[in-house]
Design a protein around this motif. Sequence first.
Motif, PDB file in Angstrom:
ATOM      1  N   GLN A  21      17.125  46.904  40.527  1.00 27.71           N
ATOM      2  CA  GLN A  21      16.810  45.619  41.158  1.00 27.71           C
ATOM      3  C   GLN A  21      15.307  45.486  41.386  1.00 27.71           C
ATOM      4  O   GLN A  21      14.731  44.418  41.148  1.00 27.71           O
ATOM      5  N   THR A  34      16.749  41.791  47.995  1.00 25.11           N
ATOM      6  CA  THR A  34      17.804  41.967  48.981  1.00 25.11           C
ATOM      7  C   THR A  34      18.818  42.898  48.348  1.00 25.11           C
ATOM      8  O   THR A  34      19.287  42.658  47.235  1.00 25.11           O
ATOM      9  N   VAL A  35      19.124  43.981  49.067  1.00 21.18           N
ATOM     10  CA  VAL A  35      20.065  44.967  48.547  1.00 21.18           C
ATOM     11  C   VAL A  35      21.288  45.000  49.456  1.00 21.18           C
ATOM     12  O   VAL A  35      21.216  44.682  50.644  1.00 21.18           O
ATOM     13  N   TYR A  36      22.409  45.375  48.852  1.00 20.60           N
ATOM     14  CA  TYR A  36      23.681  45.377  49.564  1.00 20.60           C
ATOM     15  C   TYR A  36      24.375  46.722  49.397  1.00 20.60           C
ATOM     16  O   TYR A  36      24.325  47.318  48.322  1.00 20.60           O
ATOM     17  N   ARG A  37      25.025  47.174  50.461  1.00 22.21           N
ATOM     18  CA  ARG A  37      25.872  48.368  50.372  1.00 22.21           C
ATOM     19  C   ARG A  37      27.261  47.898  50.008  1.00 22.21           C
ATOM     20  O   ARG A  37      27.878  47.108  50.723  1.00 22.21           O
ATOM     21  N   TRP A  46      23.493  55.261  52.043  1.00 21.51           N
ATOM     22  CA  TRP A  46      22.808  53.981  52.276  1.00 21.51           C
ATOM     23  C   TRP A  46      21.689  54.158  53.294  1.00 21.51           C
ATOM     24  O   TRP A  46      20.551  53.766  53.064  1.00 21.51           O
ATOM     25  N   ARG A  63      16.563  45.458  57.962  1.00 17.52           N
ATOM     26  CA  ARG A  63      18.021  45.618  57.868  1.00 17.52           C
ATOM     27  C   ARG A  63      18.710  44.372  58.415  1.00 17.52           C
ATOM     28  O   ARG A  63      18.353  43.872  59.476  1.00 17.52           O
ATOM     29  N   VAL A  64      19.678  43.886  57.662  1.00 19.44           N
ATOM     30  CA  VAL A  64      20.459  42.713  58.052  1.00 19.44           C
ATOM     31  C   VAL A  64      21.901  43.198  58.171  1.00 19.44           C
ATOM     32  O   VAL A  64      22.604  43.321  57.185  1.00 19.44           O
ATOM     33  N   ALA A  67      25.242  46.370  56.055  1.00 20.15           N
ATOM     34  CA  ALA A  67      25.421  46.478  54.612  1.00 20.15           C
ATOM     35  C   ALA A  67      24.459  45.617  53.803  1.00 20.15           C
ATOM     36  O   ALA A  67      24.700  45.333  52.634  1.00 20.15           O
ATOM     37  N   GLU A  68      23.361  45.214  54.410  1.00 18.25           N
ATOM     38  CA  GLU A  68      22.389  44.374  53.714  1.00 18.25           C
ATOM     39  C   GLU A  68      21.003  44.688  54.244  1.00 18.25           C
ATOM     40  O   GLU A  68      20.819  44.942  55.427  1.00 18.25           O
ATOM     41  N   ALA A  69      20.022  44.677  53.335  1.00 17.24           N
ATOM     42  CA  ALA A  69      18.637  44.913  53.751  1.00 17.24           C
ATOM     43  C   ALA A  69      17.697  44.177  52.805  1.00 17.24           C
ATOM     44  O   ALA A  69      17.979  44.021  51.616  1.00 17.24           O
ATOM     45  N   LEU A  70      16.598  43.728  53.354  1.00 14.48           N
ATOM     46  CA  LEU A  70      15.529  43.116  52.574  1.00 14.48           C
ATOM     47  C   LEU A  70      14.416  44.152  52.448  1.00 14.48           C
ATOM     48  O   LEU A  70      13.904  44.650  53.456  1.00 14.48           O
TER      49      LEU A  70
END
Length: 82
Positions: A21, A34-37, A46, A63-64, A67-70
């Motif tokens: 990515q 933006t990555v997702y677990r 993760w 971290r969002v 299971a999500e992070a920018l």
Amino acid sequence: MSAQFKAAASYQRLAKRVQQQIARARDREQYAVTVYRFDEDDPTAWDRMLNEFEELDYVSVSRVGVAEALITWNAAEAEAAS
């Protein structure tokens, strides 16, 4: 299969996916992804991956949820570090 081996394999899959990515973003001269677990990703892997990104001076991780992070980076500093 041992739990340690499964965690290592999960980390490697996750790291490869995120590296791909980031490479695609750089090709488009973008400096954020933006990555997702995914469900099959080990939560420990993760967290390890995100912690490793956070240790880099030119990278910022927001971290969002769980299971999500920018991930953003400064291109000039990243280039100088490589």
